[in-house]
Scaffold this motif. Structure first.
Motif, PDB file in Angstrom:
ATOM      1  N   LEU A  29       0.292  -0.853   0.366  1.00  0.00           N
ATOM      2  CA  LEU A  29       0.190  -0.012   0.206  1.00  0.00           C
ATOM      3  C   LEU A  29       0.838   1.115   0.182  1.00  0.00           C
ATOM      4  O   LEU A  29       1.088   2.307   0.866  1.00  0.00           O
ATOM      5  CB  LEU A  29      -1.469   0.316   1.538  1.00  0.00           C
ATOM      6  N   LEU A  30       1.810   1.017  -0.700  1.00  0.00           N
ATOM      7  CA  LEU A  30       3.208   2.630  -0.982  1.00  0.00           C
ATOM      8  C   LEU A  30       3.753   2.944   0.176  1.00  0.00           C
ATOM      9  O   LEU A  30       3.691   3.975   0.560  1.00  0.00           O
ATOM     10  CB  LEU A  30       2.544   3.469  -1.751  1.00  0.00           C
ATOM     11  N   GLY A  31       3.363   1.890   1.029  1.00  0.00           N
ATOM     12  CA  GLY A  31       4.555   2.028   1.917  1.00  0.00           C
ATOM     13  C   GLY A  31       3.799   2.917   3.979  1.00  0.00           C
ATOM     14  O   GLY A  31       3.881   3.682   4.325  1.00  0.00           O
ATOM     15  N   THR A  32       2.050   2.949   3.532  1.00  0.00           N
ATOM     16  CA  THR A  32       1.341   3.175   4.713  1.00  0.00           C
ATOM     17  C   THR A  32       0.858   3.026   5.940  1.00  0.00           C
ATOM     18  O   THR A  32       1.897   1.742   5.266  1.00  0.00           O
ATOM     19  CB  THR A  32       0.074   3.569   4.315  1.00  0.00           C
ATOM     20  N   ASP A  33       0.849   3.862   6.671  1.00  0.00           N
ATOM     21  CA  ASP A  33       0.651   2.839   8.440  1.00  0.00           C
ATOM     22  C   ASP A  33      -0.811   2.049   8.760  1.00  0.00           C
ATOM     23  O   ASP A  33      -0.645   1.541   9.489  1.00  0.00           O
ATOM     24  CB  ASP A  33       0.690   4.485   9.377  1.00  0.00           C
ATOM     25  N   ALA A  34      -0.565   2.172   6.989  1.00  0.00           N
ATOM     26  CA  ALA A  34      -2.440   1.372   6.875  1.00  0.00           C
ATOM     27  C   ALA A  34      -2.056  -0.279   7.034  1.00  0.00           C
ATOM     28  O   ALA A  34      -2.323  -1.512   7.587  1.00  0.00           O
ATOM     29  CB  ALA A  34      -3.033   1.006   6.641  1.00  0.00           C
ATOM     30  N   VAL A  35      -0.473  -0.801   7.011  1.00  0.00           N
ATOM     31  CA  VAL A  35      -0.555  -2.444   6.848  1.00  0.00           C
ATOM     32  C   VAL A  35       1.031  -2.491   8.041  1.00  0.00           C
ATOM     33  O   VAL A  35       2.007  -2.018   7.729  1.00  0.00           O
ATOM     34  CB  VAL A  35       0.109  -2.451   5.767  1.00  0.00           C
ATOM     35  N   VAL A  36       1.029  -3.678   8.977  1.00  0.00           N
ATOM     36  CA  VAL A  36       1.911  -3.980   9.703  1.00  0.00           C
ATOM     37  C   VAL A  36       2.522  -4.875   8.828  1.00  0.00           C
ATOM     38  O   VAL A  36       2.157  -5.462   8.128  1.00  0.00           O
ATOM     39  CB  VAL A  36       1.372  -4.298  10.649  1.00  0.00           C
ATOM     40  N   GLU A  37       3.737  -5.220   8.869  1.00  0.00           N
ATOM     41  CA  GLU A  37       4.791  -5.917   7.688  1.00  0.00           C
ATOM     42  C   GLU A  37       5.217  -6.391   8.695  1.00  0.00           C
ATOM     43  O   GLU A  37       6.370  -5.907   9.266  1.00  0.00           O
ATOM     44  CB  GLU A  37       5.385  -4.855   6.755  1.00  0.00           C
ATOM     45  N   SER A  38       5.890  -8.220   8.108  1.00  0.00           N
ATOM     46  CA  SER A  38       6.834  -8.652   8.724  1.00  0.00           C
ATOM     47  C   SER A  38       7.345  -9.518   7.608  1.00  0.00           C
ATOM     48  O   SER A  38       6.498 -10.173   6.431  1.00  0.00           O
ATOM     49  CB  SER A  38       6.351  -9.924   9.763  1.00  0.00           C
ATOM     50  N   SER A  39       8.267  -9.439   7.917  1.00  0.00           N
ATOM     51  CA  SER A  39       9.480 -11.178   6.805  1.00  0.00           C
ATOM     52  C   SER A  39       9.968 -11.698   7.276  1.00  0.00           C
ATOM     53  O   SER A  39      10.640 -12.710   6.711  1.00  0.00           O
ATOM     54  CB  SER A  39      10.729 -10.412   5.767  1.00  0.00           C
ATOM     55  N   THR A  40       8.798 -12.517   8.053  1.00  0.00           N
ATOM     56  CA  THR A  40       9.361 -13.322   8.968  1.00  0.00           C
ATOM     57  C   THR A  40       8.514 -14.684   8.987  1.00  0.00           C
ATOM     58  O   THR A  40       8.369 -16.004   9.389  1.00  0.00           O
ATOM     59  CB  THR A  40       9.316 -13.206  10.945  1.00  0.00           C
ATOM     60  N   LEU A  41       7.619 -14.701   7.492  1.00  0.00           N
ATOM     61  CA  LEU A  41       6.685 -15.953   7.952  1.00  0.00           C
ATOM     62  C   LEU A  41       7.752 -16.920   7.172  1.00  0.00           C
ATOM     63  O   LEU A  41       8.432 -16.956   6.954  1.00  0.00           O
ATOM     64  CB  LEU A  41       5.963 -15.497   6.079  1.00  0.00           C
ATOM     65  N   PRO A  42       7.177 -18.124   8.344  1.00  0.00           N
ATOM     66  CA  PRO A  42       8.237 -19.250   8.409  1.00  0.00           C
ATOM     67  C   PRO A  42       8.511 -20.103   6.685  1.00  0.00           C
ATOM     68  O   PRO A  42       7.452 -19.600   5.911  1.00  0.00           O
ATOM     69  CB  PRO A  42       7.310 -20.540   9.084  1.00  0.00           C
ATOM     70  N   GLY A  43       9.384 -20.197   6.807  1.00  0.00           N
ATOM     71  CA  GLY A  43       9.806 -21.014   5.338  1.00  0.00           C
ATOM     72  C   GLY A  43       9.069 -22.007   5.300  1.00  0.00           C
ATOM     73  O   GLY A  43       8.860 -22.432   3.376  1.00  0.00           O
ATOM     74  N   GLY A  44       8.665 -22.532   5.537  1.00  0.00           N
ATOM     75  CA  GLY A  44       7.707 -23.726   5.204  1.00  0.00           C
ATOM     76  C   GLY A  44       6.719 -23.741   4.649  1.00  0.00           C
ATOM     77  O   GLY A  44       5.609 -24.571   4.524  1.00  0.00           O
ATOM     78  N   ALA A  45       6.087 -22.774   5.107  1.00  0.00           N
ATOM     79  CA  ALA A  45       4.502 -22.125   4.504  1.00  0.00           C
ATOM     80  C   ALA A  45       4.136 -22.091   3.425  1.00  0.00           C
ATOM     81  O   ALA A  45       5.260 -21.967   2.485  1.00  0.00           O
ATOM     82  CB  ALA A  45       3.574 -20.459   5.552  1.00  0.00           C
ATOM     83  N   LYS A  46       2.967 -22.973   2.681  1.00  0.00           N
ATOM     84  CA  LYS A  46       2.675 -23.195   1.692  1.00  0.00           C
ATOM     85  C   LYS A  46       1.248 -22.381   1.544  1.00  0.00           C
ATOM     86  O   LYS A  46       0.329 -22.524   1.887  1.00  0.00           O
ATOM     87  CB  LYS A  46       3.265 -24.915   1.032  1.00  0.00           C
ATOM     88  N   TYR A  47       1.047 -22.412   0.111  1.00  0.00           N
ATOM     89  CA  TYR A  47      -0.235 -21.928  -0.662  1.00  0.00           C
ATOM     90  C   TYR A  47      -0.870 -23.112   0.085  1.00  0.00           C
ATOM     91  O   TYR A  47      -1.342 -23.708   0.141  1.00  0.00           O
ATOM     92  CB  TYR A  47      -0.434 -22.018  -1.777  1.00  0.00           C
ATOM     93  N   GLY A  48      -2.059 -22.372   0.845  1.00  0.00           N
ATOM     94  CA  GLY A  48      -3.337 -22.485   1.361  1.00  0.00           C
ATOM     95  C   GLY A  48      -3.166 -22.752   3.069  1.00  0.00           C
ATOM     96  O   GLY A  48      -3.989 -23.420   3.607  1.00  0.00           O
TER      97      GLY A  48
END
Length: 286
Positions: A29-48
């Motif tokens: 969202l173009l870097g607004t404060d509306a979004v809380v971001e984290s790049s720590t999703l576990p590597g084993g997470a898959k679609y679904g």
């Protein structure tokens, strides 16, 4: 015609390192404060996969006590909501890679630039869809579809947030609605829209506007348009910090293929800690 192979040019590990090293913060969202971001999703997470998105509840207001009166102990608790992992990716062949190499001195840098831009667009699209969804909690719709966007409609949308209207972080609107907004005036005849200055965002009643064709359009006679008012922290973006690069070979064509996959979650909270007001208000206008 000879086919470029991994040993000739394309090294998946180099591309993975390049993408991971350039992976940016604040891209949704173009870097607004509306979004809380984290790049720590576990590597084993898959679609679904179903994952739990956490947030902390508030401790509550301070107690007013007299001298010598002990405070009442309270616990900091955490609430979780369930969301589904999504997958975004791109498949390309080694011949595509050789074309990149012919056009640019550093194909890894160019590919990284394109992949990050593509990821940004995928994240933004999913976040707008999450904000606009009428499924689940945290959303309220204000129907002003009898006319185009105007001062009273915006006031009604903000009023739907109750005492939290000052927590609105972004307004996502369709270009058609922005054009109508440029013509709109307050009750005393003053323009509502403020043109951006010094590269900033356009604003309405002090609120930053994100103009996007992803803002929902409801087909009809006439069409109606949904403008999204989004509070700070209303959305969560959780993604894996290192996109995976996988390769395979088509033995029939004797050609190498590479796939880049990003797994992420785009989620709208059903409420924010400490209140029950909506986190997103959908304003529907012509």
């Amino acid at each position: 015609m000879p086919v470029t192979t991994r040993s000739d040019l394309f090294i998946p590990e180099v591309l993975a390192d390049a993408v991971a090293g350039a992976w940016p913060d604040r891209i949704a969202l173009l870097g607004t404060d509306a979004v809380v971001e984290s790049s720590t999703l576990p590597g084993g997470a898959k679609y679904g996969d179903k994952v739990r998105i956490p947030y902390f509840n508030v401790l509550g207001e301070l107690e007013i006590v007299g001298e010598g009166v002990p405070l009442t102990p309270v616990k900091l608790t955490m609430t979780t909501e369930v969301a589904e992992v999504q997958r975004a990716g791109r498949l390309f062949s080694a011949t595509t890679w050789s074309q990149l190499a012919a056009m640019y001195a550093d194909p890894y840098a160019k590919a990284t630039e394109q992949l990050i831009e593509a990821a940004k667009r995928a994240f933004d699209r999913s976040l707008v869809e999450a904000a606009a969804s009428t499924t689940g909690g945290g959303v309220q719709t204000v129907d002003a579809s009898s006319g185009t966007i105007n001062y009273d409609a915006i006031v009604d949308a903000l009023a739907a947030f109750g005492e939290n209207e000052d927590s609105v972080a972004a307004v996502v609107m369709h270009p058609k609605v922005l054009n109508d907004l440029r013509k709109a005036k307050s009750n005393d005849g003053m323009p509502l829209f403020l043109d951006p200055r010094d590269g900033g965002r356009p604003r309405v009643l002090g609120l930053p506007i994100i103009v996007s064709r992803r803002a929902p359009v409801i087909s009809g006679t006439p069409n109606t348009y949904v403008t999204l008012f989004v509070r700070r922290g209303a959305l969560a973006l959780w993604y894996n910090g290192t996109p995976s690069i996988e390769t395979d070979k088509d033995i029939a064509a004797d050609e190498l293929y590479a796939a880049v996959n990003v797994y992420f979650v785009a989620h709208r909270y059903s409420r924010l800690p400490g209140d029950t007001d909506p986190v997103v208000v959908r304003l529907v206008t012509r």
